[in-house]
Design an enzyme around this catalytic site. Sequence first.
Site, PDB file in Angstrom:
ATOM      1  N   GLY A   2       0.581  -1.296  -0.052  1.00 16.05           N
ATOM      2  CA  GLY A   2       0.121   0.025  -0.032  1.00 16.05           C
ATOM      3  C   GLY A   2       0.729   1.280  -0.147  1.00 16.05           C
ATOM      4  O   GLY A   2       0.521   2.216   0.616  1.00 16.05           O
ATOM      5  N   SER A   3       2.025   1.163  -0.666  1.00 20.18           N
ATOM      6  CA  SER A   3       2.748   2.655  -0.713  1.00 20.18           C
ATOM      7  C   SER A   3       2.138   3.437  -1.405  1.00 20.18           C
ATOM      8  O   SER A   3       2.087   4.861  -1.191  1.00 20.18           O
ATOM      9  CB  SER A   3       4.069   2.272  -1.244  1.00 20.18           C
ATOM     10  OG  SER A   3       4.063   2.147  -2.686  1.00 20.18           O
ATOM     11  N   ASN A   4       1.233   3.224  -2.259  1.00 17.73           N
ATOM     12  CA  ASN A   4       0.594   4.048  -3.225  1.00 17.73           C
ATOM     13  C   ASN A   4      -0.519   4.507  -2.248  1.00 17.73           C
ATOM     14  O   ASN A   4      -1.013   5.834  -2.167  1.00 17.73           O
ATOM     15  CB  ASN A   4      -0.183   3.605  -4.489  1.00 17.73           C
ATOM     16  CG  ASN A   4       0.964   3.602  -5.550  1.00 17.73           C
ATOM     17  OD1 ASN A   4       1.157   4.677  -6.232  1.00 17.73           O
ATOM     18  ND2 ASN A   4       1.734   2.559  -5.815  1.00 17.73           N
ATOM     19  N   MET A  14      -5.227  -6.833  -6.219  1.00 18.93           N
ATOM     20  CA  MET A  14      -4.992  -7.769  -7.292  1.00 18.93           C
ATOM     21  C   MET A  14      -6.126  -8.695  -7.527  1.00 18.93           C
ATOM     22  O   MET A  14      -6.040  -9.480  -8.654  1.00 18.93           O
ATOM     23  CB  MET A  14      -4.005  -8.912  -6.470  1.00 18.93           C
ATOM     24  CG  MET A  14      -2.735  -8.449  -6.067  1.00 18.93           C
ATOM     25  SD  MET A  14      -1.724  -7.502  -7.311  1.00 18.93           S
ATOM     26  CE  MET A  14      -1.123  -8.885  -7.950  1.00 18.93           C
ATOM     27  N   ASN A  20      -7.764   2.897 -11.746  1.00 17.11           N
ATOM     28  CA  ASN A  20      -6.701   1.903 -11.455  1.00 17.11           C
ATOM     29  C   ASN A  20      -5.417   2.427 -11.694  1.00 17.11           C
ATOM     30  O   ASN A  20      -5.326   3.256 -12.845  1.00 17.11           O
ATOM     31  CB  ASN A  20      -6.907   0.433 -11.939  1.00 17.11           C
ATOM     32  CG  ASN A  20      -5.851  -0.635 -11.609  1.00 17.11           C
ATOM     33  OD1 ASN A  20      -5.527  -0.648 -10.575  1.00 17.11           O
ATOM     34  ND2 ASN A  20      -5.306  -1.302 -12.637  1.00 17.11           N
ATOM     35  N   HIS A  62      -1.726   1.017 -13.181  1.00 20.97           N
ATOM     36  CA  HIS A  62      -0.705  -0.041 -13.894  1.00 20.97           C
ATOM     37  C   HIS A  62       0.455   0.202 -13.896  1.00 20.97           C
ATOM     38  O   HIS A  62       0.727   1.432 -14.634  1.00 20.97           O
ATOM     39  CB  HIS A  62      -1.566  -0.564 -14.861  1.00 20.97           C
ATOM     40  CG  HIS A  62      -0.879  -1.796 -15.675  1.00 20.97           C
ATOM     41  ND1 HIS A  62      -1.022  -3.138 -14.878  1.00 20.97           N
ATOM     42  CD2 HIS A  62      -0.024  -1.952 -16.501  1.00 20.97           C
ATOM     43  CE1 HIS A  62      -0.320  -3.945 -15.553  1.00 20.97           C
ATOM     44  NE2 HIS A  62       0.276  -3.250 -16.566  1.00 20.97           N
TER      45      HIS A  62
END
Length: 189
Positions: free
Chosen positions: A12-14, A85, A102, A104
């Site tokens: 969860g760094s984003n 995921m 999302n 990517h």
Amino acid sequence: MHSLIIFASGTGSNAKKIIEYFEDNDQVEIVGVFSNNNQAPVLKMAENKDIKTFSFDRNSFYKSDDVLHILKEINPDLIILAGFMWIVPERMIDSFPNKIINIHPSLLPKYGGKGMYGNRVHKAVLANRESETGISIHYVNKYYDEGKLIAQFKINLSPDDDLEKVVEKIHKLEHANYAKVIEQLLLSK
Ligand code: GRF
């Protein structure tokens, strides 16, 4: 007030960057962090920031309407996938048209699709000796990585960039841009 929900499966760094970006913004609230993995570090991180967390299993995501029901009750302005995921079920996408996005780690449509995630993407980029790579922020539809593009950001690769270096460059690019794109989307709503 705009409300956001984040879905993440792992570190969860984003998610963390997005939470920090909006921390002092009284127009945007992160109302929940959802994960398919009840051990995901992202849940601890969110709890430490007093954000509600929800974890769920395959059954409540795909077979029952448990997760959908909670989402409908919250009715967020955007649902942000940040390292989530699982493919999102069609009825969830239909319930939140143009509201699920999302990120990517490639320049879609290159290096996207089923099985193309995490280091697999970067390994393929390196194997093909690409001179550039980047990130794509896109709406989510029922196919992996095929929804309409919202924004892309590029970086150059040098011949001596290895996997570790590419991962670092991509994460940096994601952290610098995802929250800003989310903010622009919210402002345009
Ligand atoms: C990111 O690289 C993102 O592009 C992909 O999953 C990764 C999640 O990383 N969808 P983190 O958990 O936010 O560190």
